[in-house]
Design an enzyme around this catalytic site. Structure first.
Site, PDB file in Angstrom:
ATOM      1  CG  HIS A 107      -1.811  -1.217   1.305  1.00 48.78           C
ATOM      2  ND1 HIS A 107      -1.357  -2.466   1.658  1.00 48.78           N
ATOM      3  CD2 HIS A 107      -3.138  -1.358   1.056  1.00 48.78           C
ATOM      4  CE1 HIS A 107      -2.369  -3.326   1.621  1.00 48.78           C
ATOM      5  NE2 HIS A 107      -3.460  -2.682   1.261  1.00 48.78           N
ATOM      6  CG  HIS A 147      -3.728   0.086   4.854  1.00 44.49           C
ATOM      7  ND1 HIS A 147      -4.730   0.278   5.782  1.00 44.49           N
ATOM      8  CD2 HIS A 147      -3.625   1.256   4.194  1.00 44.49           C
ATOM      9  CE1 HIS A 147      -5.209   1.502   5.670  1.00 44.49           C
ATOM     10  NE2 HIS A 147      -4.549   2.123   4.716  1.00 44.49           N
ATOM     11  N   GLY A 196      -3.764  -3.519  11.313  1.00 43.81           N
ATOM     12  CA  GLY A 196      -4.158  -3.957   9.964  1.00 43.81           C
ATOM     13  C   GLY A 196      -5.666  -4.051   9.932  1.00 43.81           C
ATOM     14  CB  ILE A 269      -8.892   7.944  -1.206  1.00 45.19           C
ATOM     15  CG1 ILE A 269      -8.847   9.184  -2.100  1.00 45.19           C
ATOM     16  CG2 ILE A 269      -8.817   6.672  -2.058  1.00 45.19           C
ATOM     17  CD1 ILE A 269      -9.923   9.273  -3.161  1.00 45.19           C
ATOM     18  CG  HIS A 344      -5.910   1.737  -0.455  1.00 43.78           C
ATOM     19  ND1 HIS A 344      -5.852   2.277   0.801  1.00 43.78           N
ATOM     20  CD2 HIS A 344      -6.164   0.410  -0.284  1.00 43.78           C
ATOM     21  CE1 HIS A 344      -6.076   1.322   1.687  1.00 43.78           C
ATOM     22  NE2 HIS A 344      -6.275   0.184   1.057  1.00 43.78           N
ATOM     23  NE  ARG A 438     -22.776 -15.321  38.549  1.00 42.40           N
ATOM     24  CZ  ARG A 438     -23.789 -14.478  38.682  1.00 42.40           C
ATOM     25  NH1 ARG A 438     -23.684 -13.250  38.228  1.00 42.40           N
ATOM     26  NH2 ARG A 438     -24.916 -14.865  39.234  1.00 42.40           N
ATOM     27  CD  GLU A 492     -20.062  -5.787  24.670  1.00 40.38           C
ATOM     28  OE1 GLU A 492     -20.077  -5.095  23.627  1.00 40.38           O
ATOM     29  OE2 GLU A 492     -21.040  -5.832  25.441  1.00 40.38           O
ATOM     30  CG  PHE A 519     -22.555 -10.260  24.813  1.00 39.50           C
ATOM     31  CD1 PHE A 519     -23.392 -10.510  23.735  1.00 39.50           C
ATOM     32  CD2 PHE A 519     -23.143 -10.008  26.044  1.00 39.50           C
ATOM     33  CE1 PHE A 519     -24.782 -10.515  23.876  1.00 39.50           C
ATOM     34  CE2 PHE A 519     -24.526 -10.009  26.197  1.00 39.50           C
ATOM     35  CZ  PHE A 519     -25.347 -10.264  25.116  1.00 39.50           C
ATOM     36  CG  HIS A 543     -23.922 -14.874  32.922  1.00 40.26           C
ATOM     37  ND1 HIS A 543     -23.009 -14.303  33.777  1.00 40.26           N
ATOM     38  CD2 HIS A 543     -25.146 -14.567  33.425  1.00 40.26           C
ATOM     39  CE1 HIS A 543     -23.643 -13.679  34.757  1.00 40.26           C
ATOM     40  NE2 HIS A 543     -24.942 -13.829  34.583  1.00 40.26           N
ATOM     41  CG  ASP A 551     -30.921 -12.733  30.433  1.00 41.43           C
ATOM     42  OD1 ASP A 551     -32.024 -12.212  30.683  1.00 41.43           O
ATOM     43  OD2 ASP A 551     -29.858 -12.354  30.956  1.00 41.43           O
ATOM     44  CG  HIS A 555     -28.422 -12.642  26.838  1.00 42.64           C
ATOM     45  ND1 HIS A 555     -29.154 -12.102  25.807  1.00 42.64           N
ATOM     46  CD2 HIS A 555     -28.085 -11.587  27.634  1.00 42.64           C
ATOM     47  CE1 HIS A 555     -29.267 -10.791  25.976  1.00 42.64           C
ATOM     48  NE2 HIS A 555     -28.621 -10.460  27.074  1.00 42.64           N
ATOM     49  NE  ARG A 602     -27.983 -15.754  36.438  1.00 41.81           N
ATOM     50  CZ  ARG A 602     -29.300 -15.815  36.452  1.00 41.81           C
ATOM     51  NH1 ARG A 602     -29.926 -16.728  35.741  1.00 41.81           N
ATOM     52  NH2 ARG A 602     -30.009 -14.962  37.163  1.00 41.81           N
TER      53      ARG A 602
END
Lengths: 745, 745
Positions: A107, A147, A196, A269, A344, A438, A492, A519, A543, A551, A555, A602
């Site tokens: 690039h 890049h 990157g 660009i 580019h 947990r 997250e 998640f 969880h 949930d 979830h 949990r």
């Protein structure tokens, strides 16, 4: 400089183009160019956000936001002749052009457009020691638009880093070279992080700046500011579009990271063409909304003084991070390809390289660094050594006066763990109360925070669900940066990348971060980079199954364990109880170059007989067994919350006279690393009657249970109901294990 | 309304609290409350962004941004007595409270705070037919803050949707109920999309609004606006923090989606406490930067007229989407828990429910809907039927006058594919030129665009690399919304969720979207929701292995095939050549309730003898074989670009006299669905000599090759070098296949 007049004409033409793009028509914004030596622009005035201003305003700026100040040009002390600056900048451009050309891949556009910023940062602004790139108090530089890595390689080369020699430039993007296709900290010494994938770098930079602010607050004394560096970033339009950058920059504004200075290569660009087709928001206004100081450098191509003044202004703003929008021309200098997407991501081609050489007045052969440029940059070796020596002296003073703090800081700098730290890990017996892993995780985190000075972290707005608060510390906030509980908000992806930055700031910083296991999908790109760039981040993922209950399927993780077991260089750990949770933390802390993901329940789980920290360190181990001669009738294999089910099933089967072995398979990766003899002692080849149980996808389990074994798991999405009901309906039960074991043994 | 005075006092107190939170002290912003019936607020004036205004401004608003207008209160035609409105709103609150209480699980805080917005939307603003929730021209409503789903269930119940009866409310979050823990379109008719993972819903809504704008532009006539509906969203602080929402909202602003109206529940509380701890940006300013119209409703708790006026204003703004920031009190009405995180995600508890009943003057037993409220809402059944009938008449007119357009629109509405569409798929012979499957993909897309009226999509700024442009169409842009090439910018996550919205707008819309395969990591959460919510999005994922070469490990997928094979309800397809690419498209188009991911090569591949569309439909099939009696000496199994290698290895082995079968394993999921007899015909149980080759993780392949087979793949990160070199160094070669085959057969 030879043939500089053609260079001048081109610059002028491109500059005019860049300016017309912004449709600036106010006389106060007129930029006058005067001759070959590119002196300071005259006539450029600050126009402030004062609404009562009576000055004419720019007509309609392309990207809204009329409240952003353009840089005021100040008269700076110039130590370098302007023609030499120009020559150095063109050296950067041509090293980039030549390397991409030789590789026929890469690039060139960004390095050509950002060479002025790059030059000013590495030659004039940043403090570093090229012969010791790991010097703790160095300024950090992140090329978020990764890049354009030839920009950074060229700069490291000029600055005297041993990692990027001429031969390395010539091996750009080749097998085994130190100059890979994107900046990779594990390949090229002097590169801070791995970029990157767009947006990651700016978020890493937020982490680096957080680390600096935190350590400075913890260790600096009125008479000795031992931690004191800046974090600089170059990011592009692509980074700006990615959601992760908004997440991280919102936090940077919230935390008031005043020593974070981001230069935004505003070149209009992207790969698909002009950013007009998909990116017409006002970045200025957005960043002001995020709490940043925003400056606009209208002429990033040749406005060196503008760039210098902007950086100076940014440094003067102590309570906010600064975004310097630097309007540039991608591929600056290429007569036919500049300001187009064609420059580019492909080599210019021999003909255009030649035209660019002519255009910028560059008579040298490929990869040549003119002697005066070389000589000019050579000062960074002694200067860098002097900077470090000065700091070392300062540290010696510090050590004399603040012994304990110095020892703590030293361990953060070196990454050496305090002797006996692992004794802090809690231990449990089968009589210890049942608890969710947990919660057990929180016991471990708090125990470790007492002995590990570099442990800090938090959750993406789920601290009280993920159980991640360190009780003896307060919140890391703008005005309490010495604290260690980081509040990431519901971000997250930004959280993961910020933790990568923290981890790579200093070997002794051990960041952890948390959300619901499902998640990880939001932050997977950052987690993958943890694994790739060898950042020992600890991912506290609670969880971890349908066991979370009501949930429902959005979830409930299903495929997540498998998806991380398939990822290289990462430890996927799913502890079953207190001892295993402690073992998982021991492994995670020891693996400073490999991230760990802890999948935690949990729901409450009993403390099982037979579990141990040592067992976890082997990845898979025997928890209970009533067989002899390494010949059980059946082997039951469980992980995490389902190890309990396997243990109960074994009891039932043993009552019926079976010889049953129960194996905890807490980490596939660690087990894989054990000797063949050990593996055989746990999973003897001759015993094909194997049943696994795990409340997740069975994908991959065939490797463990073999063609004749049975894998009990969940190959559909979850459901919304109380946890016990879902376990039963999905057949994740003792009865199912017993039935499967009987069927095959 | 009984005991309304206590209600009033509470409201007043909470309102004062909400207002003081914003520290409004200007007299022009004073809000006067006058009596039980909550008439329009007096004294509330618009304060515009006009900088020359001489009116005093609010002192220091908590979230920056002083350019946002507060709503002007207008005198609206009131059709409903204010006390009945209040009663309806409290009905919504108590249905939510009671359902969460009965389940002892759920999120009462949002429904209690957002009940006024919800009431106004469903009772006064939105156009829908409860007895035909699928009516095409309905207004769409998305609860992006999906945890507050009881709000939506209560509204659907009141509005007369058959899907949510009283018994369903009583089964909230229970096994098999139609009221799961988050809104799920596949469980509850009347719910448009699946939300819960934050930020997804607002991005889905952008997709729904895009679909409306596109279809309106394509099909509306000056005398017949047959497509004409709004998309309403409620989103919370959590959604705002997620990067995906910034991505999608930046696009919504760029596209000028004027019929998208988002109500932002600005309640200052997230799970970890006050949003002050992690979220202090000016959302107003950010959205203005994104090109939205922004309105602030300061009193979302009882300022019904403010909410009404804001929605009216939003509808009047045609060229921009509108964000209505509605300041509310989470858990409004709960005397001890309102305005705290404790009311966010847990049942109130019997005592607090009682206190809330008293406080809001609610004498009814749980789940009771007062008769006058019931009667009031009952009009939506006839009204909805009338709306649809009116539209049907309009469509009949349309059909008479614009026959072809009507037929096309009909097929988009019904999802019925045009007869013989699959004949458009290109076919190839071994003599056809070698080509990258990404190019072959583009041939398919363009061929299909000729016959499928609902096909539209694009790339995340990689159109010319992903090869996704439809040549006969232009770009979908603000002023050309009738076109079908969507330019998503570098916003993978937003792109995926927008496509989910498009797919769920109308059964005949078939969105596709594209990026490099490795960057599925950025959008994985959206892809998972495609799979869960049965949105048949086509993911065109190119550069699917180390075969992309020099860009290196950040860009080279390794674990991605495995990670999607482990995901439920998704088709992971990796075609090897032209016929297989056509087959993959055939499968993808036919699977309207299951998303497909097509992994496509950057590099050229030959057209192989033996490949076929029909083969792809079976997932795995024999490409070549010189054995007889279903007893080959060895089976070589390849996918995508490695099928070629398997084929060449087979040639070599056959020359040495071996009976070799080559199997293409293009989709594990489809193969799994075949009959046992078919599976046996391809992979006979008796043949244990099996070698697989795939340029990706070997994780999972043991299931296919068995304990005695060999899986050739890559269980480390990639490298930066020319593709051929990496293949060789990593041992993804014909020689490796031949050696493995010889070892085991």
């Amino acid at each position: 400089m030879a043939a500089s007049s053609s260079s001048f004409h081109l610059s002028q033409a491109l500059l005019a183009r860049a300016i017309s793009h912004h449709r600036i028509n106010s006389s106060s914004d007129r930029i006058s160019l005067s001759g070959i030596s590119f002196p300071s622009f005259s006539g450029l005035k600050s126009h402030s956000s004062n609404p009562s201003s009576t000055k004419p305003k720019p007509a309609s700026r392309r990207r809204g936001g009329n409240s952003v100040r353009a840089t005021a040009v100040e008269t700076l002390d110039k130590t370098t002749d302007i023609s030499l600056v120009e020559k150095s900048i063109n050296t950067i451009r041509f090293l980039s052009i030549d390397a991409v050309e030789k590789a026929n891949s890469g690039h060139p556009g960004l390095p050509m457009g950002c060479a002025p910023m790059g030059h000013i940062l590495y030659d004039e602004v940043m403090r570093y020691n090229p012969k010791n790139p790991a010097w703790f108090n160095r300024d950090r530089f992140i090329l978020s638009a990764g890049h354009g890595c030839m920009l950074q390689y060229a700069l490291l080369h000029l600055a005297g880093y041993d990692s990027v020699q001429e031969k390395d430039l010539k091996e750009f993007r080749q097998w085994g070279s130190r100059t890979p296709g994107h900046p990779e900290n594990f390949e090229t010494i002097g590169v801070e992080v791995t970029t990157g994938p767009l947006g990651q770098g700016i978020a890493n930079a937020v982490g680096l700046a957080l680390a600096e602010k935190h350590l400075a607050a913890r260790f600096n004394k009125p008479d000795n500011e031992i931690v004191d560096h800046y974090t600089y970033v170059i990011l592009g339009d692509g980074c700006q579009m990615e959601g992760i950058s908004n997440e991280a920059c919102s936090l940077a504004g919230h935390w008031g990271l005043g020593k974070l200075i981001a230069l935004y290569d505003d070149n209009h660009i992207s790969i698909d063409g002009d950013t007009e087709i998909a990116f017409t928001e006002s970045v200025d206004k957005r960043f002001e909304g995020l709490g940043w100081h925003v400056i606009w450098v209208k002429n990033g191509n040749t406005g060196y003084d503008e760039i210098r003044a902007a950086i100076k202004e940014a440094k003067a703003v102590k309570d906010k991070p600064t975004l310097i929008k630097v309007t540039t021309t991608i591929g600056f200098g290429s007569p036919n390809k500049a300001n187009s997407y064609s420059v580019h991501g492909s080599a210019l081609g021999a003909k255009e390289v030649e035209a660019t050489r002519k255009n910028l007045g560059w008579p040298y052969e490929p990869f040549h660094v003119p002697e005066d440029v070389k000589k000019h940059w050579s000062r960074h070796t002694p200067d860098g050594a002097a900077l470090e020596a000065e700091w070392n002296a300062k540290f010696a003073e510090y050590e004399k006066k603040y012994k304990e703090d110095a020892a703590e800081l030293k361990s953060i700098i070196s990454g050496e763990l305090p002797a006996g730290w692992e004794k802090a890990l809690p231990t449990y017996t089968p009589e210890s109360p049942a608890d969710a892993t947990r919660n057990l995780s929180q016991q471990n985190l708090n125990a470790l925070a007492n002995v590990l000075p570099g442990l800090l972290g938090g959750s993406a707005d789920l601290a009280s669900s993920n159980m991640t608060l360190l009780k003896k510390f307060g919140d890391f906030q703008k005005n309490t940066p010495e604290e260690r509980n980081v509040r990431f908000g519901v971000r997250e992806h930004g959280m993961g990348a910020i933790c990568n930055g923290i981890a790579l700031h200093s070997p002794g910083l051990i960041p952890y971060c948390a959300t619901f296991f499902v998640f990880t999908d939001y932050m997977r790109a950052a987690i993958r980079i943890s694994a790739l760039c060898e950042a020992g981040v600890i991912y506290v993922m609670t969880h971890d199954s349908i066991g979370l209950g009501e949930d429902g399927p959005t979830h409930q993780p299903i495929e997540h364990l498998a998806s991380f077991r398939a990822m290289p260089n990462i430890l996927m750990l799913r502890p079953a109880d207190g001892n295993e949770t402690a073992g998982a933390y021991k492994v995670a802390i020891l693996n400073r170059k490999r991230p760990s993901i802890l999948a935690l329940s949990r729901q409450k789980l009993p403390q099982l007989p037979g579990t141990s920290i040592e067992g976890v360190e082997k990845g898979g181990y025997i928890v209970s067994d009533n067989s002899s001669g390494n010949k059980p009738d059946v082997i039951l294999i469980g992980t995490g919350s389902e190890l309990e089910i396997a243990a109960y099933a074994a009891e039932d089967l043993r009552k019926e006279g079976k010889a049953v072995r129960v194996v905890s398979f807490v980490s596939w990766e660690l087990f894989e690393e054990q000797s063949d003899a050990y593996k055989e002692s746990v999973l003897p080849a001759a015993v094909s009657a194997r049943v696994s149980i795990e409340a997740g996808s069975t994908f991959g389990w065939q490797k463990i249970v073999g063609s004749k074994g049975k894998a009990i798991g969940i190959d559909r999405f979850g459901a919304s109901a109380p946890a016990g009901k879902i376990y039963k309906e999905f057949g994740i039960t003792k009865e199912a294990v017993v039935a499967a074991a009987k069927e095959i043994s």
